[in-house]
Design a protein around this motif. Structure first.
Motif, short mmCIF file in Angstrom:
data_model
loop_
_atom_site.label_atom_id
_atom_site.label_comp_id
_atom_site.label_asym_id
_atom_site.label_seq_id
_atom_site.Cartn_x
_atom_site.Cartn_y
_atom_site.Cartn_z
N VAL A 33 1.18 11.03 8.46
CA VAL A 33 2.34 10.55 7.72
C VAL A 33 3.45 11.57 7.86
N GLY A 120 2.38 6.75 9.86
CA GLY A 120 3.21 6.21 8.78
C GLY A 120 4.31 7.19 8.43
N VAL A 140 5.69 4.15 14.36
CA VAL A 140 5.53 4.14 12.90
C VAL A 140 5.16 2.73 12.44
N LYS A 141 3.98 2.62 11.83
CA LYS A 141 3.43 1.31 11.48
C LYS A 141 3.63 0.94 10.01
N ALA A 142 3.85 1.93 9.13
CA ALA A 142 3.98 1.65 7.70
C ALA A 142 4.83 2.74 7.07
N THR A 143 5.77 2.35 6.21
CA THR A 143 6.73 3.30 5.65
C THR A 143 6.97 3.02 4.18
N PHE A 241 -0.86 2.10 3.22
CA PHE A 241 -1.36 2.98 4.29
C PHE A 241 -2.81 2.66 4.63
N LEU A 245 -2.96 1.71 8.32
CA LEU A 245 -3.23 2.90 9.14
C LEU A 245 -4.71 3.20 9.31
#
Length: 246
Positions: A33, A120, A140-143, A241, A245
């Motif tokens: 992250v 992330g 970046v897959k998740a924020t 996440f 992730l």
């Protein structure tokens, strides 16, 4: 879960960027992250938040967001002088320099044996904006963006077509947007404008939460800290996440 912390100094086109790395102590591979601080850089509250996330099975990288403008290791105080300096730095750094900062961290991660390739981003205040900016990176897959300042303004210097919201349609990962209704830095009418812009983007994957909280309610120092909202914020973040992730 036990964690370990270290410092790495990464080369970027705008200078050396000190980055604090907090990660699980075991030898297995973990997601990472990119975690962005407030304007004050890695203060005690930011370090504790990063270590909290690391303790849930993530390698958490905290860059010095204004590394070009301060000596390495600078931490600004939660006072008038620190706020004035941080806000001046925010207005002095071109937004595109954050893109090269992100690439430097991603390149570093790709060389680490403990990184599993799932990435992330998260951040508080200006860090919420910078996490949003990181979401432009295809890895970046998740924020998770907490009360992201200046998405609705032109305070952060931009070249034409480079404002973060102008590029929202490029984001392919999942977004978690969290706001405080009593936050004077992002008033209700501006949150509504941002929401309408999000809603107008076909296929944008996001959730939107507004709580009865003040600006910086995640910061565990000062009168604005709200422990109940902190628990909700972390639950939402860790759920996203975990789903994306892991």
């Amino acid at each position: 879960m036990l964690i370990t912390s270290e410092i790495v100094d990464l080369d970027t086109p705008t200078g050396v960027m000190r980055t604090y790395v907090h990660r699980p102590k075991h030898d297995g591979k973990v997601p990472a992250v990119l975690f962005y601080s407030e304007i004050f850089q890695q203060t005690g509250p930011i370090e504790r938040a990063a270590r909290f996330l690391a303790g849930h099975g993530y390698a958490v990288l905290v860059p010095e967001v204004f590394h070009e403008l301060n000596p390495i290791g600078t931490v600004l105080g939660y006072d008038d002088a620190g706020r004035d300096k941080g806000n001046a730095d925010k207005m002095a750094k071109d937004v595109q320099a954050y893109d090269t900062d992100n690439r430097a961290m991603i390149d570093y991660l790709n060389k680490q044996a403990w990184y599993d390739g799932n990435l992330g981003a998260a951040g508080f205040c200006i860090g919420g904006h910078l996490a949003f900016r990181a979401a432009l990176q295809p890895e970046v897959k998740a924020t998770a963006c907490f009360y992201a300042t200046d998405l609705h303004t032109n305070i952060i210097p931009n070249q034409p077509g480079q404002h973060s919201m102008d590029r929202v349609g490029e984001i392919k990962g999942e977004l978690l947007m969290i706001w405080g209704k009593q936050d004077p830095h992002i008033p209700g009418d501006k949150r509504a404008e941002l929401y309408n812009r999000f809603a107008a983007v076909p296929g944008l994957h996001y959730t939107w939460h507004e709580f009865n909280g003040q600006h910086a309610f995640m910061r565990d120092e000062g009168e604005r800290y709200d422990a109940q909202l902190v628990n909700i914020g972390y639950q939402l973040t860790l759920q996203m996440f975990g789903n994306v992730l892991k």
